[in-house]
Design a protein around this motif. Structure first.
Motif, PDB file in Angstrom:
ATOM      1  N   THR A 119      48.863  88.025   3.083  1.00 20.75           N
ATOM      2  CA  THR A 119      48.685  89.201   2.214  1.00 20.75           C
ATOM      3  C   THR A 119      47.239  89.281   1.738  1.00 20.75           C
ATOM      4  O   THR A 119      46.517  88.285   1.679  1.00 20.75           O
ATOM      5  CB  THR A 119      49.626  89.132   0.994  1.00 20.75           C
ATOM      6  N   PHE A 120      46.830  90.490   1.397  1.00 18.81           N
ATOM      7  CA  PHE A 120      45.490  90.719   0.843  1.00 18.81           C
ATOM      8  C   PHE A 120      45.615  91.678  -0.333  1.00 18.81           C
ATOM      9  O   PHE A 120      46.597  92.438  -0.442  1.00 18.81           O
ATOM     10  CB  PHE A 120      44.538  91.278   1.909  1.00 18.81           C
ATOM     11  N   PRO A 121      44.672  91.663  -1.256  1.00 20.87           N
ATOM     12  CA  PRO A 121      44.772  92.506  -2.461  1.00 20.87           C
ATOM     13  C   PRO A 121      44.735  93.996  -2.110  1.00 20.87           C
ATOM     14  O   PRO A 121      44.075  94.407  -1.157  1.00 20.87           O
ATOM     15  CB  PRO A 121      43.539  92.112  -3.282  1.00 20.87           C
ATOM     16  N   GLN A 122      45.458  94.771  -2.910  1.00 21.57           N
ATOM     17  CA  GLN A 122      45.429  96.223  -2.722  1.00 21.57           C
ATOM     18  C   GLN A 122      44.072  96.766  -3.154  1.00 21.57           C
ATOM     19  O   GLN A 122      43.409  96.218  -4.030  1.00 21.57           O
ATOM     20  CB  GLN A 122      46.537  96.888  -3.536  1.00 21.57           C
ATOM     21  N   SER A 123      43.667  97.861  -2.521  1.00 21.34           N
ATOM     22  CA  SER A 123      42.379  98.468  -2.859  1.00 21.34           C
ATOM     23  C   SER A 123      42.581  99.918  -3.267  1.00 21.34           C
ATOM     24  O   SER A 123      43.162 100.186  -4.312  1.00 21.34           O
ATOM     25  CB  SER A 123      41.407  98.343  -1.678  1.00 21.34           C
ATOM     26  N   LEU A 144      35.951  97.506   9.726  1.00 25.13           N
ATOM     27  CA  LEU A 144      36.283  98.903  10.019  1.00 25.13           C
ATOM     28  C   LEU A 144      37.162  99.581   8.981  1.00 25.13           C
ATOM     29  O   LEU A 144      37.089 100.807   8.827  1.00 25.13           O
ATOM     30  CB  LEU A 144      36.983  98.990  11.387  1.00 25.13           C
ATOM     31  N   LEU A 145      38.029  98.852   8.278  1.00 18.91           N
ATOM     32  CA  LEU A 145      39.038  99.474   7.416  1.00 18.91           C
ATOM     33  C   LEU A 145      38.670  99.371   5.939  1.00 18.91           C
ATOM     34  O   LEU A 145      38.005  98.416   5.514  1.00 18.91           O
ATOM     35  CB  LEU A 145      40.408  98.827   7.651  1.00 18.91           C
ATOM     36  N   ARG A 146      39.155 100.347   5.158  1.00 19.24           N
ATOM     37  CA  ARG A 146      38.918 100.380   3.705  1.00 19.24           C
ATOM     38  C   ARG A 146      39.980  99.551   2.975  1.00 19.24           C
ATOM     39  O   ARG A 146      40.700 100.050   2.104  1.00 19.24           O
ATOM     40  CB  ARG A 146      38.958 101.816   3.194  1.00 19.24           C
ATOM     41  N   GLY A 171      39.370 113.983  -1.225  1.00 20.60           N
ATOM     42  CA  GLY A 171      39.619 112.582  -0.891  1.00 20.60           C
ATOM     43  C   GLY A 171      40.482 112.492   0.347  1.00 20.60           C
ATOM     44  O   GLY A 171      40.530 113.382   1.187  1.00 20.60           O
ATOM     45  N   GLY A 172      41.200 111.405   0.446  1.00 20.64           N
ATOM     46  CA  GLY A 172      42.072 111.218   1.592  1.00 20.64           C
ATOM     47  C   GLY A 172      41.283 110.852   2.821  1.00 20.64           C
ATOM     48  O   GLY A 172      40.297 110.123   2.774  1.00 20.64           O
ATOM     49  N   GLY A 173      41.696 111.357   3.954  1.00 25.00           N
ATOM     50  CA  GLY A 173      41.068 110.981   5.208  1.00 25.00           C
ATOM     51  C   GLY A 173      41.710 109.732   5.777  1.00 25.00           C
ATOM     52  O   GLY A 173      42.671 109.173   5.224  1.00 25.00           O
ATOM     53  N   ARG A 174      41.183 109.266   6.868  1.00 29.31           N
ATOM     54  CA  ARG A 174      41.769 108.124   7.544  1.00 29.31           C
ATOM     55  C   ARG A 174      41.386 106.825   6.851  1.00 29.31           C
ATOM     56  O   ARG A 174      40.537 106.784   5.958  1.00 29.31           O
ATOM     57  CB  ARG A 174      41.329 108.125   9.001  1.00 29.31           C
ATOM     58  N   THR A 175      42.005 105.728   7.283  1.00 27.29           N
ATOM     59  CA  THR A 175      41.829 104.439   6.627  1.00 27.29           C
ATOM     60  C   THR A 175      40.520 103.777   7.004  1.00 27.29           C
ATOM     61  O   THR A 175      40.125 102.782   6.401  1.00 27.29           O
ATOM     62  CB  THR A 175      43.024 103.516   6.983  1.00 27.29           C
ATOM     63  N   PHE A 176      39.813 104.303   8.001  1.00 27.65           N
ATOM     64  CA  PHE A 176      38.527 103.723   8.375  1.00 27.65           C
ATOM     65  C   PHE A 176      37.504 103.939   7.261  1.00 27.65           C
ATOM     66  O   PHE A 176      37.599 104.881   6.471  1.00 27.65           O
ATOM     67  CB  PHE A 176      38.017 104.357   9.672  1.00 27.65           C
ATOM     68  N   LYS A 177      36.502 103.058   7.223  1.00 25.80           N
ATOM     69  CA  LYS A 177      35.438 103.181   6.243  1.00 25.80           C
ATOM     70  C   LYS A 177      34.644 104.463   6.476  1.00 25.80           C
ATOM     71  O   LYS A 177      34.654 105.037   7.567  1.00 25.80           O
ATOM     72  CB  LYS A 177      34.512 101.962   6.318  1.00 25.80           C
ATOM     73  N   ASP A 178      33.907 104.883   5.438  1.00 24.80           N
ATOM     74  CA  ASP A 178      33.211 106.166   5.498  1.00 24.80           C
ATOM     75  C   ASP A 178      32.178 106.224   6.615  1.00 24.80           C
ATOM     76  O   ASP A 178      31.947 107.285   7.207  1.00 24.80           O
ATOM     77  CB  ASP A 178      32.524 106.450   4.156  1.00 24.80           C
ATOM     78  N   ASP A 179      31.506 105.099   6.892  1.00 28.38           N
ATOM     79  CA  ASP A 179      30.429 105.111   7.882  1.00 28.38           C
ATOM     80  C   ASP A 179      30.894 104.691   9.274  1.00 28.38           C
ATOM     81  O   ASP A 179      30.066 104.440  10.159  1.00 28.38           O
ATOM     82  CB  ASP A 179      29.289 104.194   7.430  1.00 28.38           C
TER      83      ASP A 179
END
Length: 749
Positions: free
Chosen positions: A552-556, A506-508, A432-440
């Motif tokens: 604010t936005f909900p946590q994911s 762009l972000l997860r 897991g992990g990786g950067r905050t950008f979406k997978d694609d």
């Protein structure tokens, strides 16, 4: 007649001894070939790394202390096409050194706009649309040879540039590296573990084979001792008899090892297979292995006749053996304590101690196992009164060492399986992990001065190829709070510089439903903007953010906790992001075209994505699973063979007893049931203990790489269940062996 001639005569006239010698030779051949294969693994990984050392940018020397200008500008990174990795080396010649020594397999250096690729990559380029792959490399002018590739199917490209077109991060190098590569540490560790956990079952198989005629040999040697033979003469006879089969087996193992190594070249590791020449072991190491294993076998054979040497009369009359002492139980705790101490040590010496601790734990099974077998036998003699149970219990209690031999290989296989099934799920949990950008989402690192130019060039290429997605520049700044410390550090939080609409694509993070007109700061938790300063570098005080809108936005996902997005319009003047990425969302249909556009706009920079990051993790896990399954299958087969041979040896050892019982009217099925119980009863107890120890060892090894707790799954019960099944399967040879005893005249004994 010397000892060797006497041993040859025994082999010629005694069919059972001949069978035992053949099986012993096969066992020694298996052990020798396995050790030769595993011992060659570190050198094989080093040979691979040596061929590919020029592909590693960290292997180059930069002429910082040399006033002469560097002859090369280098940049190396990973590229991808689909799920296949491409190693890309960008190079520019500065013209300061007309004579450069090239690595083997590289025919020449490409000029600007040219490239030299591996044969596999060349075929892939020819079969793929130009906009999806070929445009990344320019004109193909030559091919790399196998000596320049880590593995035959590796995808590698050397791309030529002018010095001006190289990225600012390019390394100034004084030539290609000529240092010595290092073996793969993971495979080196697995090789040493394999030597320990597979060599011992192989030796158990050898010992079981040698015991096929143990009672017959013991009586023969006891008769020689009573006839006047000295202990030295008897020892020489046994050593000669054992050495014959051991030496033949070692030579056979040396002959079989190349075939085993050839099969290993097809087992992928690190993305590809191997060259046959990788698995080469020095002549000295080969001779050392070929001498050491037969010596161990001869030593074990000589130690097995100690009773004959000391008390030949008792051996000849099958005198009862002494009971085992309880102190044997201390072997596992002592070895476990040493292993626990070793896993907490640092440095290379610590790893050697860990391997020694693992060896001691494996060896302690041979000390504790017979005592456990005797205890199980005594318990069943007291509790059960059925004929088969009594026969099995008396055998386990009176001769626990011989009885445990059928279970020894199974115990070690269960230990290995439990250790592996503790480590693998735990390693999988680390994925897991990786950067905050979406997978694609694809991204290429840049800097504030050139990022917009890269984005514009990317968008121009995307437009030419009919791709609707656009590249955007996403920077990262720090939000600082509190006072700066004396060392220049301060409390910091990273923030992405992007509009809410871009962040949604762009972000997860679950920011989409929170977007509202106008610039704002978006956060997954409530913050007071007046308490924060904005800075582009971690050691600068920054500029006050001020009272700006915060939404604010909900946590994911867990690893995107505390993500903050700040609109570019709210970044104070003069603050330039330290880290900048050119980012493009993709679809499965246009991912390769987008990647090609990014590579062309940002030469020398790696184009990555979280999906590829996850793919690399899964490849490493697949390698571990594959090697583990192969090792467990080998351990299981060795355990089953040793159990079968040991059961057959048990019948041969007691031919006189079984013959008398059959002659007295005891049904063969009762004796067969007793033999199966002899295998199942100690296996049931010993495998549970081996499983617990294997879990403990797995937890210790995992603690060396990760502080989090291990993942324990229900599959940990599988090795114990399968171990008992393998023991029973091996014991199934008892019925045919007993029927053979029944068919032969009792007078033969």
């Amino acid at each position: 007649m010397n000892s060797f001639q006497l041993a040859m005569r025994v082999l010629r006239v005694d069919r059972r001894t001949r069978t035992s010698a053949i099986l012993t030779a096969v066992g020694v051949a298996v052990a020798t070939s396995l050790v030769l294969l595993l011992a060659s693994l570190p050198g094989a990984t080093q040979a691979r790394s040596q061929r590919a050392i020029w592909q590693d940018i960290y292997s180059y020397n930069s002429p910082e202390s040399n006033p002469r200008p560097a002859p090369l500008l280098m940049a190396a990174n990973k590229d991808f096409t689909g799920d296949q990795q491409i190693i890309r080396v960008d190079v520019a010649q500065t013209g300061t050194s007309p004579m450069l020594s090239l690595p083997p397999g590289i025919p020449k250096l490409p000029g600007p706009g040219e490239s030299i690729v591996s044969p596999a990559l060349g075929k892939l380029i020819q079969s793929t649309p130009q906009a999806q792959l070929g445009d990344r490399f320019g004109k193909l002018v030559d091919a790399l040879g196998p000596d320049a590739l880590m593995y035959p199917e590796q995808l590698v490209a050397v791309v030529g540039h002018t010095p001006e077109s190289m990225p600012e991060s390019a390394l100034a190098a004084d030539g290609f590296p000529n240092k010595q590569a290092k073996p793969d540490p993971m495979l080196e560790l697995l090789a040493w573990v394999g030597v320990i956990v597979l060599l011992v079952p192989s030796l158990v198989l050898v010992a079981s084979s040698a015991r096929l005629t143990a009672a017959r040999r013991e009586l023969r040697m006891a008769a020689l001792r009573l006839a006047g033979a000295t202990p030295g003469q008897v020892t020489k006879m046994v050593a000669a008899e054992t050495a014959l089969s051991a030496v033949v087996g070692a030579l056979l193992g040396i002959l079989v090892a190349p075939a085993l190594q050839g099969l290993s070249t097809f087992v992928p590791w690190g993305g590809g297979t191997w060259l046959a020449s990788d698995f080469s072991l020095s002549v000295g190491s080969t001779i050392a292995v070929a001498v050491a294993i037969p010596l161990l076998v001869v030593f074990a054979g000589v130690m097995g006749i100690r009773r004959v040497l000391k008390t030949p009369l008792f051996a000849a009359s099958a005198h009862a053996r002494k009971p085992l002492h309880w102190w044997r139980l201390l072997a596992v705790p002592a070895a476990g304590a040493f292993f626990l101490f070793a896993v907490n040590q640092d440095g290379d010496g610590g790893m050697l101690m860990v391997m020694l601790g693992l060896f001691l734990l494996v060896g302690s099974a041979a000390i504790v196992g017979p005592w456990v077998t005797s205890a199980v036998g005594g318990t069943f003699v007291q509790i059960w009164r059925k004929p088969a149970s009594l026969l099995a219990g008396r055998r386990l209690r009176d001769d626990p060492k011989s009885a445990y031999r059928a279970t020894a290989g199974v115990v070690l296989a269960v230990f290995t399986g439990s250790m592996a099934l503790t480590l693998l799920p735990s390693f999988e949990s680390m994925a897991g992990g990786g950067r905050t950008f979406k997978d694609d989402v694809l991204y290429a690192n840049s800097d504030a001065a050139h990022s917009q130019q890269v984005a514009d060039q990317t968008n121009a290429s995307l437009t030419r190829n009919g791709v609707a997605e656009k590249a955007v520049v996403v920077g990262q700044v720090y939000l600082a709070s509190g006072e700066m410390r004396a060392d220049g550090s301060q409390s910091l939080q990273r923030a992405f510089v992007a509009t809410c609409e871009d962040a949604t694509k762009l972000l997860r993070v679950n920011i989409g439903g929170s977007c509202q007109p106008g610039p704002a700061v978006y956060s997954s938790s409530s913050i007071d903007p007046s308490k924060y300063r904005v800075t582009g570098e971690w050691n600068q005080a920054g500029v006050q953010l001020g009272n700006v809108p915060v939404r604010t936005f909900p946590q994911s996902e867990k690893d995107t906790y505390n993500t903050i997005v700040i609109d570019p319009a709210l970044v104070p003047a003069g603050v330039k992001p330290e880290n900048v990425d050119v980012v493009v969302p993709t679809t499965p249909a246009n991912a390769e075209v987008v990647r090609t556009a990014l590579v062309g706009a940002a030469p020398g920079q790696e184009v990555g994505s979280r999906g590829l990051h996850m793919m690399g993790q899964q490849q490493e896990l697949a390698d571990l699973r594959r090697v583990t399954v192969i090792g467990l299958i080998a351990a299981g087969v060795l355990a089953g063979c040793s159990a079968a041979v040991a059961t057959a040896g048990s019948v041969m050892d007691r031919r006189r007893t079984f013959g008398a019982l059959i002659a007295a009217g005891t049904p063969v099925r009762v004796l067969a049931r007793a033999l199966r119980m002899e295998a199942a009863l100690p296996a049931m107890v010993a495998t549970i203990g081996a499983g617990v120890v294997g879990i403990g060892v797995g937890m210790g090894l995992y603690s060396m790489v990760e502080e989090n707790s291990v993942v324990l799954s229900p599959w940990l019960l599988a090795p114990v269940v399968l171990g008992i099944g393998v023991a029973l399967l091996g014991a199934s040879v008892s019925t045919p062996a007993l029927k053979r005893v029944q068919a032969e005249p009792l007078a033969d004994e």
